[in-house]
Structure formats: C-alpha cells, structure tokens
Design a protein around this motif. Sequence first.
Motif, PDB file in Angstrom:
ATOM      1  N   ILE A 131      -3.422   3.787   0.128  1.00  0.00           N
ATOM      2  CA  ILE A 131      -4.263   3.301  -0.955  1.00  0.00           C
ATOM      3  C   ILE A 131      -3.662   2.014  -1.509  1.00  0.00           C
ATOM      4  O   ILE A 131      -2.437   1.833  -1.533  1.00  0.00           O
ATOM      5  CB  ILE A 131      -4.416   4.352  -2.077  1.00  0.00           C
ATOM      6  CG1 ILE A 131      -3.031   4.785  -2.598  1.00  0.00           C
ATOM      7  CG2 ILE A 131      -5.190   5.541  -1.599  1.00  0.00           C
ATOM      8  CD1 ILE A 131      -3.104   5.772  -3.746  1.00  0.00           C
ATOM      9  N   LEU A 171      -6.123  14.299 -12.034  1.00  0.00           N
ATOM     10  CA  LEU A 171      -7.506  13.895 -11.816  1.00  0.00           C
ATOM     11  C   LEU A 171      -8.455  14.730 -12.662  1.00  0.00           C
ATOM     12  O   LEU A 171      -9.578  14.313 -12.952  1.00  0.00           O
ATOM     13  CB  LEU A 171      -7.861  14.031 -10.325  1.00  0.00           C
ATOM     14  CG  LEU A 171      -9.221  13.501  -9.895  1.00  0.00           C
ATOM     15  CD1 LEU A 171      -9.324  12.007 -10.147  1.00  0.00           C
ATOM     16  CD2 LEU A 171      -9.477  13.809  -8.426  1.00  0.00           C
ATOM     17  N   ASN A 184      -3.066   2.597 -10.711  1.00  0.00           N
ATOM     18  CA  ASN A 184      -3.465   1.500 -11.581  1.00  0.00           C
ATOM     19  C   ASN A 184      -2.215   0.864 -12.175  1.00  0.00           C
ATOM     20  O   ASN A 184      -1.345   1.569 -12.712  1.00  0.00           O
ATOM     21  CB  ASN A 184      -4.379   1.995 -12.704  1.00  0.00           C
ATOM     22  CG  ASN A 184      -5.657   2.609 -12.175  1.00  0.00           C
ATOM     23  OD1 ASN A 184      -6.192   2.172 -11.143  1.00  0.00           O
ATOM     24  ND2 ASN A 184      -6.169   3.628 -12.852  1.00  0.00           N
ATOM     25  N   ARG A 231       0.839  -1.199   0.000  1.00  0.00           N
ATOM     26  CA  ARG A 231       0.000   0.000   0.000  1.00  0.00           C
ATOM     27  C   ARG A 231       0.876   1.251   0.000  1.00  0.00           C
ATOM     28  O   ARG A 231       1.965   1.274   0.579  1.00  0.00           O
ATOM     29  CB  ARG A 231      -0.925  -0.010   1.211  1.00  0.00           C
ATOM     30  CG  ARG A 231      -1.872  -1.205   1.234  1.00  0.00           C
ATOM     31  CD  ARG A 231      -3.140  -0.909   2.020  1.00  0.00           C
ATOM     32  NE  ARG A 231      -2.867  -0.520   3.399  1.00  0.00           N
ATOM     33  CZ  ARG A 231      -3.791  -0.027   4.228  1.00  0.00           C
ATOM     34  NH1 ARG A 231      -5.034   0.154   3.790  1.00  0.00           N
ATOM     35  NH2 ARG A 231      -3.482   0.287   5.475  1.00  0.00           N
ATOM     36  N   GLU A 290      -4.406   9.982  -5.688  1.00  0.00           N
ATOM     37  CA  GLU A 290      -5.778   9.522  -5.525  1.00  0.00           C
ATOM     38  C   GLU A 290      -5.951   8.047  -5.873  1.00  0.00           C
ATOM     39  O   GLU A 290      -6.762   7.345  -5.273  1.00  0.00           O
ATOM     40  CB  GLU A 290      -6.717  10.367  -6.393  1.00  0.00           C
ATOM     41  CG  GLU A 290      -6.672  11.854  -6.096  1.00  0.00           C
ATOM     42  CD  GLU A 290      -7.222  12.197  -4.730  1.00  0.00           C
ATOM     43  OE1 GLU A 290      -8.038  11.409  -4.201  1.00  0.00           O
ATOM     44  OE2 GLU A 290      -6.839  13.259  -4.178  1.00  0.00           O
ATOM     45  N   GLN A 291      -5.180   7.555  -6.841  1.00  0.00           N
ATOM     46  CA  GLN A 291      -5.379   6.187  -7.302  1.00  0.00           C
ATOM     47  C   GLN A 291      -4.117   5.709  -8.006  1.00  0.00           C
ATOM     48  O   GLN A 291      -3.383   6.511  -8.614  1.00  0.00           O
ATOM     49  CB  GLN A 291      -6.581   6.116  -8.256  1.00  0.00           C
ATOM     50  CG  GLN A 291      -7.009   4.718  -8.650  1.00  0.00           C
ATOM     51  CD  GLN A 291      -8.237   4.742  -9.547  1.00  0.00           C
ATOM     52  OE1 GLN A 291      -8.830   5.787  -9.765  1.00  0.00           O
ATOM     53  NE2 GLN A 291      -8.618   3.588 -10.070  1.00  0.00           N
ATOM     54  N   SER A 308      -0.816   8.111   0.365  1.00  0.00           N
ATOM     55  CA  SER A 308      -1.449   9.014  -0.598  1.00  0.00           C
ATOM     56  C   SER A 308      -0.984  10.451  -0.460  1.00  0.00           C
ATOM     57  O   SER A 308      -1.221  11.260  -1.345  1.00  0.00           O
ATOM     58  CB  SER A 308      -2.968   8.955  -0.432  1.00  0.00           C
ATOM     59  OG  SER A 308      -3.341   9.432   0.858  1.00  0.00           O
ATOM     60  N   GLN A 361      -3.005  -0.733  -4.603  1.00  0.00           N
ATOM     61  CA  GLN A 361      -2.811  -0.715  -6.044  1.00  0.00           C
ATOM     62  C   GLN A 361      -3.882  -1.567  -6.737  1.00  0.00           C
ATOM     63  O   GLN A 361      -4.199  -2.660  -6.272  1.00  0.00           O
ATOM     64  CB  GLN A 361      -1.427  -1.259  -6.404  1.00  0.00           C
ATOM     65  CG  GLN A 361      -0.277  -0.568  -5.696  1.00  0.00           C
ATOM     66  CD  GLN A 361       1.054  -1.203  -6.033  1.00  0.00           C
ATOM     67  OE1 GLN A 361       1.374  -1.427  -7.194  1.00  0.00           O
ATOM     68  NE2 GLN A 361       1.841  -1.508  -5.015  1.00  0.00           N
ATOM     69  N   ASN A 362      -4.389  -1.053  -7.847  1.00  0.00           N
ATOM     70  CA  ASN A 362      -5.332  -1.802  -8.674  1.00  0.00           C
ATOM     71  C   ASN A 362      -4.536  -2.502  -9.777  1.00  0.00           C
ATOM     72  O   ASN A 362      -4.081  -1.859 -10.729  1.00  0.00           O
ATOM     73  CB  ASN A 362      -6.381  -0.863  -9.281  1.00  0.00           C
ATOM     74  CG  ASN A 362      -7.151  -0.119  -8.209  1.00  0.00           C
ATOM     75  OD1 ASN A 362      -7.457  -0.679  -7.159  1.00  0.00           O
ATOM     76  ND2 ASN A 362      -7.471   1.143  -8.470  1.00  0.00           N
TER      77      ASN A 362
END
Length: 653
Positions: free
Chosen positions: A309, A385, A360, A300, A357-358, A303, A311-312
């Motif tokens: 956060i 974003l 991928n 993780r 924020e994210q 952020s 990871q996707n």
Amino acid sequence: MSGPRVNSFFLGNSSEVNFSIILNPRDEETGELQLANCNGSKRAGDWNLDVTPGVNTSKVTVSLTRTLELCVPNATECCPSPLCMVETLQVLACRGSVMLAQLLIQAEIFANSSFTGNVSENATIIPNQAFKPLGSCPCNLTAGACDVRCCCDQECTPDLQQLFSGSCFPGVFGGDVNPPYDQLCSSQSMEYTPEWFPFLCVQSSLDNTPFLGYFYHGSTSTPKVPSFKIPLQTSPGKPFTGYREGDPIITEEDEYFTVPQQSLAGQCAGNAPVAYLHNFDVRCLTSLESYKEGLPHDVRINSGTVDFIQQNVVYRAITDRGKFITESENLFAAEVLCQNVTFAEHYKFIWKDKNIEQVNVTVFLGSLCDGEILTQRFTVEFLSLNGTNGEELFENPGYQVGKPVRAANLNASDPFGSLNIWQPAGRGLCASATSRPVLFGVDSYSGCILEVDINEDCSLLRGNVTEKLSALIQATHIGKRDNSSYSDLNDWVEIIRLDPFSSNVSTGGLKGFCPDIPANLNIRIIFAKVGAVQGIPQQQILAVQISYSTVLWQFQCGLGCKNTLSFLPITASVQFIEVPAQPPPPVTRYQKLYAEFDCNQNEVCWPQLLYPLTRYYTGEPYSQSLAKGLFLAFLVLLAAIMSNPWFSKLWSR
C-alpha cells in the motif's frame, strides 16, 4: 605535535593581546631559548597562527600550510623523506612589550603515504587467538609514527620514549599480552590467596595463558555493510500471514519501516523500526548541521497479505515556530543560513485483524536557520478500522503498552478526565512546563522547578505545591480497559487518594525554612493480564493509588545572598505494578513438611547447628569458637564413655 594542526587555549581577556609565532627559537650553539620578541607576526615559514577570541577563553590554532606528499621525480614543494620536517615553534602572547604567556611546540611530522598497489578482494584471515595473540602491541594505533605512552611501539625512538617512560600503558593494551594469571604457581599478585594455594595451582609457561582469545574469537572477517534487511521475506514460496503485536512493519524492499524513536539512553535513533500496534510520541533535538532526512514517503508498505500500500501524504506549513524552536543565537540576518526542513511527522495506521489497510501521513515543514535548535516531533498511532466518529474501538478491549491511560471525572456533568505528568521546557520552571498523558506500562519520572521567595509563608507554600500537583490529576476514576464506557460504572476503578500530611509545626519565625512540603507525587497503578484476544495479551487496570512524599525546604544562599529567590523541585512519578491474575498454586505436602526445617520461617534452625564452628560466624574469634567446639565435643565423648556399663565395671576395679 605529529599532525599539520594543533590547538591550544589562552585563558583570560584577550583584548589588546598580540599573538605571534617564532620559528626555531633555540640558539643553535647553546640550545637555549632566545629572548622573547613581542614584535613578531602570525606567520613564520610554513606556519600560520589563528586566534579565535571568546569571552574569557581564546582558541589558538597553529597550522601547516605546505603539502605533506612524498616527492616524485621532477616534483617540488614535497617531502624528500618519510620524516618530512622536524621543527621547533614558539607562540607568544604579549600585551605591549610585556609577555603574558608562551607555548613551545616540537613538531615532528611524517609524510602522507597512500597505497598504490592492487587491491585484493580476499578475506582477511585473523589467526586463531586460542594459540596466538592477535597483536603483540595493541596500543600501536598509528602507522609510521610513535604513539605516546605506548612503550612497545617499535617506531618510538629512545629519545621519544624517555618523555613518557614513566607513564606507559599497563596491562594487555600496553603490550603485556601474556601477563601472569592468578592460578599460576609462580604468581604473587593474588590479593586474596586461598588456603589451598599453591598446593593446587597451574604449572605452565606464559605461552599457554587464559588471556588468549580474551577479546575476540579468531575467524574470517569479510567486509559487510549492515542493513535492516530481513531474511524471512526472501522466500517467494512462503506466504506472509500478517502482523502480530510487536512485529516490525516491513516495506516493499523487505526492509524495516523506520521512524525516529528514543533509545534506552534517552537519545533519538533515526533507524528505529515501527512495531505493529505500538503507539509512540517522541521529540528529538537537532540543528541545521546535524539534520538528516528520514525515510522517503514514497516507500510502499507490506499490508500483511503480501500486498503493498502507498502512503497518503499531506504536507502543511508550520504557523507557530516558537513551539519547536527552543534555542536560538542572535545572529545578523545577512549571516544566517536557513533551510526548509521537517518539523513534525504524524503517522496513522488503519488496521484490521493482522493487516494494515491504510497509512495516512501528515508532514509539517518549516524553515530552520543556522544557530537554532529544533525539537522535531514524531508520532505513530494505530487506529482500528472499526472506529467511528474519530473514536477508536479496539477489538482487544485491554490496554496496550504505550497507549494513554483513560481517566474520567464521573462526579461532573462532563465525564472526560485526564491523568498527566509534566513535560518541562526551557529552564524547567513550573510556570512554563506543559503536561503529557500517562502511558500504560511506561514507568515515568518528571518534574519542574518552583521559584520560592525567602519570605514565603509555609502554609501558602504547601497549598501552592499541592495545587500544582493536583492539577495533574483531573479525574476521580481510571478506566479498567481501553474501551471503558462512561455510562457503565463497573468499567472504572476509583482513585485511592492518600492526602498529604497537614503539618502544624511552627518554624519560630525563621525565614527560608519550611518542613513537610508535599513536593513528590507518587502514582501507583496495579494491573494484571486477564486473558488474550487473537494471541494478544489483554491487560486490565485493577487499582490506582495516589500519595505524597514530603521534603524539607530550606533557602539556599548564593554568592553574597543578594538574590531573595530560591528553587524548590517538585516531581511526579508513575509506577506500574503487575500482579498475578490467578491465585498462586497451593502449597504441596512436601513444602509443608520442609517448612519445619526452613531457617527463614522457624526460630530453631537444625541445619545450622554447627554454624558457630564455621568461618562465617563472626560473633567471636575463630580460634575461640574452635576451642569451645572441641571442648564441647570432648565433654560429649566423655559422657558417652562414662555412661557405658563396662566403664563402671572398670572403675569399680
């Protein structure tokens, strides 16, 4: 040899060559070598002989098969003393009954020793080298054995020292830890002795030498495993206020988030931290033997607001291995060992302000077999974003280092353009070379090789080279900023093109000779820092110039001149030049007055009036310059004396 294995090489064709090993080939009475016997075997006593054949070179390995442990009570097949064995070996290479080569080996092998006492956790105290050298014999690297060419090694017997007495290591490494230094009064080793020597010199013993502490500073050495842990995040009372450009991204364990990247030496570093808002696209070569897994994808990431956060991650299979496998050996299918490994990893960080924020991640997996060379690809891209429809709209409109330079073809219906440089692959030929975009702030130099026939027409060759270089620049304008709009002409700067020189020089019918070939493409991009957005510098491109450099191509004749093809390297270079955004400060009054005495701006230089009298003047010998200067000073003094009134009165008397 001092170890249980030694390697050598047999040069030449090893087919039908019989290799054998003989133990103790010397006659015990005379000490001379016995006659070579080509009917030996590859095993003698406790020694084995292994031969690995090659094309024109065969590797010959002699290895010991017995143990080297010291004997304990009621033990066999061990070493009764520290000096385990002293034997002489002879390796023969014969074709039939004819001896082609021989190798004589003197084996002196000591028994393996291991520490059986109690291990202390106390720190090792290194003496202060300002008063005492760390080691009196730095070349003594092997415990219990003689180091070759180390004449200060006390473990070398006089017989062994005679073998290398004329090739001892010199200087501090060879044991001369207190050499005479140049400032010593008794030293005669100075190459350029100053005039004041030895009037001003050091009179001291060699115990007080400047070489003390030359390598390290004496201190307490404690074992410590290096880590990427950072101490700034260990304080629970200190909140994390977010990332700034260039800050390393941090994981939940207060460690750096790492992705393989290229170092300054060109190699790939596996533990390189990812910097905030810095994009990169790297390729790393690896094989099945050297392959290592990277950071786990379940780590993780911080952020920026002390939240973490996940990871996707999306896993996909490689469909075309040919884009990643650059070299493979022809091995039988039954002997090939394959493993499922990572071929590529693509990271996309969605950011806003100072926070992430994210994340991928797309991972491409494939099968890598033994003997194949894999080109792994790792990309990191930061997307705002506020981006819509896949386009990235930066809050900072300026360029960031490592981002592709935006290009446009505003004279066409489709304004999208490209500014690229080559990325050779395989043999480096232009026919197989691909291209990659020019990255802002990154000076680059790349090229490829063009095959040219000896009967090539020079005009066609110039046109072919110019066409290949022009294919890299499919644009008429370059964006001033990273968010330049195609509809606003003021957001773009026109590319200044300096076309290659068109030569009309005749070669007179000569083959393999062409002058003025525009083989070098030079791209110069001028930029400046025009401000900052949230503390991040805003950089803007001001001008772009493209020029060509010509070379003389001449056919290079190989062995026998049987090949009618030669090679012409063509290159493309990118240089980023930063200029000040503001005009330079005005010249002060002091600088204006001092300019009169500046020797670099005036033909008359008063501070160097006496320059011919110094040793820096090399127009004539120093003795002549000094004599002329003294004579000139005498004339000035004489004129001053004669112009005095009392001199005329004295002369009249």
